[in-house]
Scaffold this motif. Sequence first.
Motif, mmCIF file in Angstrom:
data_model
loop_
_atom_site.group_PDB
_atom_site.id
_atom_site.type_symbol
_atom_site.label_atom_id
_atom_site.label_comp_id
_atom_site.label_asym_id
_atom_site.label_seq_id
_atom_site.Cartn_x
_atom_site.Cartn_y
_atom_site.Cartn_z
ATOM 1 N N VAL A 151 -13.158 12.963 31.471
ATOM 2 C CA VAL A 151 -12.018 12.096 33.308
ATOM 3 C C VAL A 151 -12.644 10.839 32.693
ATOM 4 O O VAL A 151 -13.503 10.236 32.579
ATOM 5 C CB VAL A 151 -13.793 13.285 33.452
ATOM 6 N N ASN A 152 -11.248 10.734 33.909
ATOM 7 C CA ASN A 152 -11.616 9.243 34.354
ATOM 8 C C ASN A 152 -11.840 9.156 35.588
ATOM 9 O O ASN A 152 -11.229 8.470 36.895
ATOM 10 C CB ASN A 152 -9.955 9.017 34.519
ATOM 11 N N LEU A 153 -12.801 8.168 35.505
ATOM 12 C CA LEU A 153 -13.552 8.333 36.464
ATOM 13 C C LEU A 153 -14.486 6.253 36.319
ATOM 14 O O LEU A 153 -15.761 6.698 35.850
ATOM 15 C CB LEU A 153 -14.946 9.320 36.846
ATOM 16 N N PRO A 154 -13.730 5.220 37.015
ATOM 17 C CA PRO A 154 -14.435 4.691 36.409
ATOM 18 C C PRO A 154 -15.294 3.158 37.493
ATOM 19 O O PRO A 154 -15.827 4.810 38.313
ATOM 20 C CB PRO A 154 -13.143 3.876 36.303
ATOM 21 N N ALA A 155 -16.476 2.386 36.763
ATOM 22 C CA ALA A 155 -17.058 2.302 38.278
ATOM 23 C C ALA A 155 -16.870 0.630 37.672
ATOM 24 O O ALA A 155 -16.901 0.446 37.108
ATOM 25 C CB ALA A 155 -18.751 3.184 38.020
ATOM 26 N N HIS A 156 -18.161 -0.174 38.501
ATOM 27 C CA HIS A 156 -17.813 -1.199 38.990
ATOM 28 C C HIS A 156 -18.805 -1.958 37.970
ATOM 29 O O HIS A 156 -18.793 -2.315 36.568
ATOM 30 C CB HIS A 156 -18.627 -1.709 39.580
ATOM 31 N N THR A 157 -20.137 -1.306 37.709
ATOM 32 C CA THR A 157 -21.270 -1.076 36.320
ATOM 33 C C THR A 157 -21.383 -0.207 35.352
ATOM 34 O O THR A 157 -21.380 0.881 36.449
ATOM 35 C CB THR A 157 -22.697 -1.639 36.982
ATOM 36 N N VAL A 158 -22.129 -0.234 34.261
ATOM 37 C CA VAL A 158 -22.263 0.815 33.163
ATOM 38 C C VAL A 158 -23.153 1.166 32.834
ATOM 39 O O VAL A 158 -22.852 0.239 32.160
ATOM 40 C CB VAL A 158 -20.534 1.252 32.672
ATOM 41 N N ILE A 159 -24.185 1.741 32.790
ATOM 42 C CA ILE A 159 -24.385 2.181 32.240
ATOM 43 C C ILE A 159 -25.085 3.212 30.740
ATOM 44 O O ILE A 159 -25.277 4.134 31.239
ATOM 45 C CB ILE A 159 -26.543 1.700 33.430
ATOM 46 N N ILE A 160 -25.741 2.238 29.597
ATOM 47 C CA ILE A 160 -26.160 2.992 28.473
ATOM 48 C C ILE A 160 -27.396 3.308 28.014
ATOM 49 O O ILE A 160 -28.354 2.411 28.193
ATOM 50 C CB ILE A 160 -25.139 2.626 27.337
ATOM 51 N N GLU A 172 -18.792 -4.936 34.766
ATOM 52 C CA GLU A 172 -20.626 -5.105 33.905
ATOM 53 C C GLU A 172 -20.143 -3.853 33.078
ATOM 54 O O GLU A 172 -20.934 -2.714 33.585
ATOM 55 C CB GLU A 172 -21.287 -5.559 35.029
ATOM 56 N N GLY A 173 -21.344 -3.791 31.774
ATOM 57 C CA GLY A 173 -21.377 -2.749 30.902
ATOM 58 C C GLY A 173 -23.488 -3.610 30.465
ATOM 59 O O GLY A 173 -23.173 -4.906 30.204
ATOM 60 N N ILE A 174 -23.923 -2.377 30.535
ATOM 61 C CA ILE A 174 -25.303 -2.314 30.044
ATOM 62 C C ILE A 174 -25.928 -1.761 28.973
ATOM 63 O O ILE A 174 -25.388 -0.566 29.776
ATOM 64 C CB ILE A 174 -26.276 -2.433 31.745
ATOM 65 N N ILE A 175 -26.297 -1.845 28.188
ATOM 66 C CA ILE A 175 -26.792 -1.175 27.143
ATOM 67 C C ILE A 175 -28.536 -1.454 27.231
ATOM 68 O O ILE A 175 -28.769 -2.545 27.190
ATOM 69 C CB ILE A 175 -26.058 -1.353 25.934
ATOM 70 N N ILE A 176 -29.107 -0.336 27.150
ATOM 71 C CA ILE A 176 -30.401 -0.533 27.201
ATOM 72 C C ILE A 176 -30.611 0.346 25.862
ATOM 73 O O ILE A 176 -30.763 1.278 25.520
ATOM 74 C CB ILE A 176 -31.063 0.819 28.290
ATOM 75 N N THR A 177 -31.254 -0.694 25.754
ATOM 76 C CA THR A 177 -31.630 -0.126 23.697
ATOM 77 C C THR A 177 -33.335 -1.092 23.003
ATOM 78 O O THR A 177 -33.493 -2.121 24.089
ATOM 79 C CB THR A 177 -30.796 -0.253 22.905
ATOM 80 N N GLN A 178 -33.739 -0.393 22.339
ATOM 81 C CA GLN A 178 -34.918 -0.990 21.487
ATOM 82 C C GLN A 178 -34.779 -2.208 21.199
ATOM 83 O O GLN A 178 -33.122 -3.006 20.624
ATOM 84 C CB GLN A 178 -34.981 -0.756 20.070
ATOM 85 N N HIS A 179 -35.077 -3.519 20.459
ATOM 86 C CA HIS A 179 -35.220 -4.909 20.538
ATOM 87 C C HIS A 179 -34.960 -4.900 19.712
ATOM 88 O O HIS A 179 -33.740 -6.136 18.667
ATOM 89 C CB HIS A 179 -35.935 -5.933 20.923
ATOM 90 N N ALA A 180 -35.313 -4.033 18.654
ATOM 91 C CA ALA A 180 -35.192 -4.651 16.957
ATOM 92 C C ALA A 180 -33.769 -3.943 16.805
ATOM 93 O O ALA A 180 -32.260 -4.525 15.495
ATOM 94 C CB ALA A 180 -35.698 -3.624 16.191
ATOM 95 N N LYS A 181 -32.553 -3.531 17.923
ATOM 96 C CA LYS A 181 -31.025 -2.567 17.783
ATOM 97 C C LYS A 181 -30.608 -3.526 18.237
ATOM 98 O O LYS A 181 -29.348 -2.952 18.419
ATOM 99 C CB LYS A 181 -31.149 -1.529 18.586
#
Length: 211
Positions: A102-111, A150-159
């Motif tokens: 679906v084409n739903l853009p946003a200002h901020t995207v968080i994984i 803005e794109g934000i990715i939340i992951t382990q420090h090792a990754k």
Amino acid sequence: KNQVLIFVHSRKECAKTARAIRDMALQNDTLVDFLREDSASREILQTEAETAKSRDLAELLPYGFAIHHAGMTRADRTLVEDLFSDGHVQVLVSTATLAWGVNLPAHTVIIKGTQVYDASRGAFVDLGVLDVMQIFGRAGRPQFDTAGGEGIIITQHAKLAHYLQMLTMQAPIESKFVSMLCDHLNAEVALGTVTSVREAVVWLSYTYLHV
């Protein structure tokens, strides 16, 4: 106020994450940041919440939050998409299927998290670069967001280094075709495209695996 898309990796995590943010906003008295100032928008959210089939969605909509995953009815998913497109929903928590469909853009995207369960392997694997790029492609599209995204990715420090390398295109692109080579070759043999070893070698030279 800018809209936020949060991608999680399970249906259960959608409602859990949305509730956690809502509860934190209530606790910190910052819920006003997640609702549009006009009363008409709040009334629309309240009215539409009463029509939602999903109990989780009905509970979250009046606060400007919504969820989206394949386990919801088509009517509920369409409702969420429309409310988000019209700017009534400020925070949408979804599974990654939304990024592809679906084409739903946003200002901020968080994984939120990069470990995904792979049923074929029976284990958790790292989220692939194509999925990351597809999801981040929802952030700040020029025709929708003039201020940039803005794109934000939340992951382990090792990754972290791994994903930074992927996102800056410093990692080599490698073909995964070899894992499915037998199936595709058998299909070509059945179709009559490949009738000898020589033809099989020529056919293979047309793939990125040959490169």
